[in-house]
Design a protein around this motif. Structure first.
Motif, PDB file in Angstrom:
ATOM      1  N   TRP A  63       0.838  -1.188   0.000  1.00  0.00           N
ATOM      2  CA  TRP A  63       0.000   0.000   0.000  1.00  0.00           C
ATOM      3  C   TRP A  63       0.879   1.247   0.000  1.00  0.00           C
ATOM      4  O   TRP A  63       1.936   1.282   0.637  1.00  0.00           O
ATOM      5  N   ALA A  64       0.426   2.280  -0.718  1.00  0.00           N
ATOM      6  CA  ALA A  64       1.171   3.540  -0.784  1.00  0.00           C
ATOM      7  C   ALA A  64       0.196   4.702  -0.618  1.00  0.00           C
ATOM      8  O   ALA A  64      -0.899   4.690  -1.176  1.00  0.00           O
ATOM      9  N   TRP A  65       0.613   5.697   0.155  1.00  0.00           N
ATOM     10  CA  TRP A  65      -0.235   6.884   0.319  1.00  0.00           C
ATOM     11  C   TRP A  65       0.609   8.083   0.751  1.00  0.00           C
ATOM     12  O   TRP A  65       1.748   7.945   1.194  1.00  0.00           O
ATOM     13  N   LEU A  66       0.024   9.246   0.595  1.00  0.00           N
ATOM     14  CA  LEU A  66       0.655  10.496   0.990  1.00  0.00           C
ATOM     15  C   LEU A  66      -0.197  11.166   2.047  1.00  0.00           C
ATOM     16  O   LEU A  66      -1.429  11.072   2.032  1.00  0.00           O
ATOM     17  N   ASP A  67       0.458  11.864   2.935  1.00  0.00           N
ATOM     18  CA  ASP A  67      -0.230  12.559   4.025  1.00  0.00           C
ATOM     19  C   ASP A  67      -1.120  13.653   3.443  1.00  0.00           C
ATOM     20  O   ASP A  67      -0.631  14.627   2.864  1.00  0.00           O
ATOM     21  N   GLY A  68      -2.422  13.481   3.601  1.00  0.00           N
ATOM     22  CA  GLY A  68      -3.358  14.448   3.045  1.00  0.00           C
ATOM     23  C   GLY A  68      -3.218  15.834   3.624  1.00  0.00           C
ATOM     24  O   GLY A  68      -3.527  16.827   2.961  1.00  0.00           O
ATOM     25  N   ALA A  69      -2.735  15.941   4.874  1.00  0.00           N
ATOM     26  CA  ALA A  69      -2.595  17.249   5.509  1.00  0.00           C
ATOM     27  C   ALA A  69      -1.553  18.095   4.795  1.00  0.00           C
ATOM     28  O   ALA A  69      -1.622  19.324   4.770  1.00  0.00           O
TER      29      ALA A  69
ATOM     30  N   ALA B  49      -1.168  26.279  -7.059  1.00  0.00           N
ATOM     31  CA  ALA B  49      -0.919  24.890  -7.461  1.00  0.00           C
ATOM     32  C   ALA B  49      -1.769  23.958  -6.599  1.00  0.00           C
ATOM     33  O   ALA B  49      -1.758  24.070  -5.369  1.00  0.00           O
ATOM     34  N   GLU B  50      -2.486  23.053  -7.240  1.00  0.00           N
ATOM     35  CA  GLU B  50      -3.328  22.083  -6.537  1.00  0.00           C
ATOM     36  C   GLU B  50      -2.923  20.671  -6.932  1.00  0.00           C
ATOM     37  O   GLU B  50      -2.820  20.363  -8.122  1.00  0.00           O
ATOM     38  N   PRO B  51      -2.696  19.787  -5.949  1.00  0.00           N
ATOM     39  CA  PRO B  51      -2.301  18.409  -6.278  1.00  0.00           C
ATOM     40  C   PRO B  51      -3.463  17.642  -6.892  1.00  0.00           C
ATOM     41  O   PRO B  51      -4.598  17.748  -6.436  1.00  0.00           O
ATOM     42  N   VAL B  52      -3.154  16.869  -7.935  1.00  0.00           N
ATOM     43  CA  VAL B  52      -4.230  16.120  -8.602  1.00  0.00           C
ATOM     44  C   VAL B  52      -3.937  14.627  -8.687  1.00  0.00           C
ATOM     45  O   VAL B  52      -4.863  13.812  -8.757  1.00  0.00           O
ATOM     46  N   SER B  53      -2.665  14.229  -8.695  1.00  0.00           N
ATOM     47  CA  SER B  53      -2.390  12.797  -8.841  1.00  0.00           C
ATOM     48  C   SER B  53      -0.965  12.469  -8.422  1.00  0.00           C
ATOM     49  O   SER B  53      -0.096  13.342  -8.351  1.00  0.00           O
ATOM     50  N   LEU B  54      -0.745  11.184  -8.155  1.00  0.00           N
ATOM     51  CA  LEU B  54       0.574  10.648  -7.830  1.00  0.00           C
ATOM     52  C   LEU B  54       0.895   9.543  -8.834  1.00  0.00           C
ATOM     53  O   LEU B  54       0.079   8.650  -9.059  1.00  0.00           O
ATOM     54  N   ARG B  55       2.069   9.612  -9.429  1.00  0.00           N
ATOM     55  CA  ARG B  55       2.499   8.564 -10.354  1.00  0.00           C
ATOM     56  C   ARG B  55       3.600   7.744  -9.688  1.00  0.00           C
ATOM     57  O   ARG B  55       4.594   8.298  -9.211  1.00  0.00           O
ATOM     58  N   ILE B  56       3.420   6.422  -9.684  1.00  0.00           N
ATOM     59  CA  ILE B  56       4.400   5.516  -9.088  1.00  0.00           C
ATOM     60  C   ILE B  56       5.094   4.703 -10.181  1.00  0.00           C
ATOM     61  O   ILE B  56       4.441   4.102 -11.032  1.00  0.00           O
ATOM     62  N   VAL B  57       6.412   4.728 -10.148  1.00  0.00           N
ATOM     63  CA  VAL B  57       7.232   3.890 -11.032  1.00  0.00           C
ATOM     64  C   VAL B  57       8.041   2.962 -10.122  1.00  0.00           C
ATOM     65  O   VAL B  57       8.901   3.438  -9.369  1.00  0.00           O
ATOM     66  N   PRO B  58       7.800   1.656 -10.146  1.00  0.00           N
ATOM     67  CA  PRO B  58       8.364   0.741  -9.134  1.00  0.00           C
ATOM     68  C   PRO B  58       9.885   0.643  -9.117  1.00  0.00           C
ATOM     69  O   PRO B  58      10.467   0.258  -8.102  1.00  0.00           O
ATOM     70  N   GLY B  59      10.536   0.941 -10.226  1.00  0.00           N
ATOM     71  CA  GLY B  59      11.999   0.810 -10.252  1.00  0.00           C
ATOM     72  C   GLY B  59      12.475  -0.509 -10.818  1.00  0.00           C
ATOM     73  O   GLY B  59      13.680  -0.788 -10.840  1.00  0.00           O
ATOM     74  N   THR B  60      11.554  -1.324 -11.279  1.00  0.00           N
ATOM     75  CA  THR B  60      11.867  -2.591 -11.929  1.00  0.00           C
ATOM     76  C   THR B  60      10.685  -2.975 -12.812  1.00  0.00           C
ATOM     77  O   THR B  60       9.517  -2.715 -12.447  1.00  0.00           O
ATOM     78  N   PRO B  61      10.937  -3.589 -13.955  1.00  0.00           N
ATOM     79  CA  PRO B  61       9.814  -4.026 -14.797  1.00  0.00           C
ATOM     80  C   PRO B  61       9.071  -5.214 -14.199  1.00  0.00           C
ATOM     81  O   PRO B  61       7.948  -5.522 -14.614  1.00  0.00           O
ATOM     82  N   ASP B  62       9.679  -5.868 -13.228  1.00  0.00           N
ATOM     83  CA  ASP B  62       9.055  -7.025 -12.587  1.00  0.00           C
ATOM     84  C   ASP B  62       8.171  -6.573 -11.434  1.00  0.00           C
ATOM     85  O   ASP B  62       8.413  -6.888 -10.256  1.00  0.00           O
TER      86      ASP B  62
ATOM     87  N   ILE C 161      -6.086  12.009  -6.746  1.00  0.00           N
ATOM     88  CA  ILE C 161      -6.407  12.519  -5.419  1.00  0.00           C
ATOM     89  C   ILE C 161      -7.907  12.366  -5.179  1.00  0.00           C
ATOM     90  O   ILE C 161      -8.721  12.538  -6.096  1.00  0.00           O
ATOM     91  N   LYS C 162      -8.267  11.965  -3.985  1.00  0.00           N
ATOM     92  CA  LYS C 162      -9.667  11.760  -3.633  1.00  0.00           C
ATOM     93  C   LYS C 162      -9.885  12.202  -2.202  1.00  0.00           C
ATOM     94  O   LYS C 162      -9.175  11.771  -1.292  1.00  0.00           O
ATOM     95  N   ASP C 163     -10.874  13.084  -2.010  1.00  0.00           N
ATOM     96  CA  ASP C 163     -11.198  13.603  -0.686  1.00  0.00           C
ATOM     97  C   ASP C 163      -9.959  14.204  -0.017  1.00  0.00           C
ATOM     98  O   ASP C 163      -9.728  14.040   1.184  1.00  0.00           O
ATOM     99  N   GLY C 164      -9.154  14.891  -0.817  1.00  0.00           N
ATOM    100  CA  GLY C 164      -7.981  15.564  -0.275  1.00  0.00           C
ATOM    101  C   GLY C 164      -6.836  14.647   0.080  1.00  0.00           C
ATOM    102  O   GLY C 164      -5.874  15.070   0.732  1.00  0.00           O
ATOM    103  N   ARG C 165      -6.886  13.398  -0.370  1.00  0.00           N
ATOM    104  CA  ARG C 165      -5.847  12.440  -0.018  1.00  0.00           C
ATOM    105  C   ARG C 165      -5.463  11.627  -1.240  1.00  0.00           C
ATOM    106  O   ARG C 165      -6.284  11.347  -2.100  1.00  0.00           O
ATOM    107  N   ILE C 166      -4.175  11.288  -1.322  1.00  0.00           N
ATOM    108  CA  ILE C 166      -3.694  10.431  -2.404  1.00  0.00           C
ATOM    109  C   ILE C 166      -3.390   9.060  -1.822  1.00  0.00           C
ATOM    110  O   ILE C 166      -2.549   8.922  -0.936  1.00  0.00           O
ATOM    111  N   GLY C 167      -4.102   8.038  -2.298  1.00  0.00           N
ATOM    112  CA  GLY C 167      -3.961   6.713  -1.722  1.00  0.00           C
ATOM    113  C   GLY C 167      -4.712   6.607  -0.408  1.00  0.00           C
ATOM    114  O   GLY C 167      -5.431   7.518   0.001  1.00  0.00           O
ATOM    115  N   ALA C 168      -4.567   5.478   0.250  1.00  0.00           N
ATOM    116  CA  ALA C 168      -5.239   5.258   1.533  1.00  0.00           C
ATOM    117  C   ALA C 168      -4.307   4.495   2.470  1.00  0.00           C
ATOM    118  O   ALA C 168      -3.608   3.573   2.029  1.00  0.00           O
ATOM    119  N   PRO C 169      -4.272   4.880   3.744  1.00  0.00           N
ATOM    120  CA  PRO C 169      -3.417   4.167   4.704  1.00  0.00           C
ATOM    121  C   PRO C 169      -3.840   2.709   4.831  1.00  0.00           C
ATOM    122  O   PRO C 169      -5.030   2.372   4.752  1.00  0.00           O
TER     123      PRO C 169
END
Length: 347
Positions: free
Chosen positions: A218-224, A246-259, A271-279
């Motif tokens: 799971w991955a998320w960013l602190d909504g605060a 500037a308003e945040p709209v999305s987070l792009r994740i690149v895993p660092g490996t094709p596997d 972003i959803k409800d002021g938060r990116i991802g969920a804890p």
């Protein structure tokens, strides 16, 4: 009319405020080709950082006042990078001298005869210097300004394009339309864009210490922290301003490996409800996370460099009802992820 503040790029400043106005004034150069790094050759100008009772900090840079009180703060903040080929102005023109100031600046240069008699003579003629009453537009004192150029201290591409000599603009008139990057609300918005600072993008992962092969992480960013930020740029002498937000709209994740697989499959978490991802919540280890990654092989003795980049939508409003959109900005970081094989015990 008070003299203009002709300022260099502000150095890092720490201001302590205790219910009063604190003003920092540093000496700096002023020329039509002002370079805002402290290395130009003239003196007698000011750089100002003003702090009011409400903690608002404004810094004068290159004839423009930047209010950064609603900007991102903290040790992890950084500037956004345009998602397109567009970039903020590398140089610009702004009010620099009133008539007497221009005379006080130019005449010592001519008297030193360091620029050659012929050039000096042409300059004296251009500014009507021999007329004590009208020279340098003295008869228009209080009714306009001489404008000059300023240069971004980092010398990005195009920093040397503002090569026009001083030009006069009457009070209430716009700058000449054929002079690119003369400050208008839109140009101020573009300069404010360059001053925007947004929070760092190190995402929280669960499992935290080391994830497992084939186990959703799971991955998320602190909504605060991820809320809109803004910078206002203004030129008080001519009464124009603009705010870039500037308003945040999305987070792009690149895993660092094709596997690896990402959640969602695009790797872009909106972003959803002021938060990116969920804890992560206990008991949901096998659930599909709204934002995350699943590694398909171990990182062995090393780590995988996971890249997390937030996209920020940027728009602006300005004096006179002006406004519009600016290119999206991105800001990201790389963090090391340990991926381990799940150990099984055979009996």
């Amino acid at each position: 009319m008070p003299a203009l503040t002709r300022a260099m790029k502000a150095l890092p400043v720490t201001l302590m405020v205790s219910g009063c106005l604190s003003v920092l004034v540093l000496p700096g150069p002023a020329r039509a080709d002002d370079i805002l790094d402290g290395n130009t050759q003239n003196s007698g100008t000011e750089q100002r950082a003003d702090t009011g009772d409400d903690g608002t900090v404004s810094v004068t840079v290159g004839g423009v006042v930047f209010d950064r009180s609603k900007n991102g703060s903290g040790g992890s903040v950084g500037p956004v990078t345009s998602a397109t080929s567009w970039s903020p102005p590398a140089c610009w023109y702004a009010p620099k001298f009133n008539p007497q100031e221009l005379q006080d600046y130019l005449e010592p240069i001519w008297e030193a005869e360091s620029t050659g008699y012929e050039w000096d003579a042409k300059q004296r003629e251009k500014y009507n210097a021999k007329d004590e009453k009208k020279g340098f537009n003295k008869d228009k004192t209080g009714k306009g300004f001489w404008w000059g150029s300023y240069v971004n201290e980092s010398f990005p591409p195009g920093w040397d394009k503002c090569d026009k000599d001083y030009f006069w603009v009457d009070e209430g008139d716009p700058p000449p339309a054929d002079i690119e990057n003369a400050v208008t609300p839109e140009v101020l918005a573009e300069l404010a864009y360059a001053e925007i600072r947004v929070p760092g993008t190190e995402v929280t992962l669960a499992p935290a210490e080391a994830t497992k092969v084939n186990l959703p992480t799971w991955a998320w960013l602190d909504g605060a922290e991820f809320k809109p930020v803004s910078v206002t740029a203004s030129v008080p002498e001519i009464g124009i301003n603009a705010t870039a937000t500037a308003e945040p709209v999305s987070l792009r994740i690149v895993p660092g490996t094709p596997d690896a697989e990402t959640y969602p499959a695009s790797g872009v978490c909106e972003i959803k409800d002021g938060r990116i991802g969920a804890p992560y919540e206990k008991g949901r280890a096998n659930d599909t996370p709204p934002c995350g990654v699943k590694y398909l092989r171990s990182s062995g003795e090393g780590t995988f460099p996971l890249q997390a980049t937030v996209t920020w939508e940027i728009h602006w409003t300005g004096s006179g009802g002006a406004g519009g959109d600016l290119p999206d900005g991105t800001f990201g970081a790389t963090q090391d992820v340990v991926v381990q094989e799940i150990q099984a015990v055979n009996r």
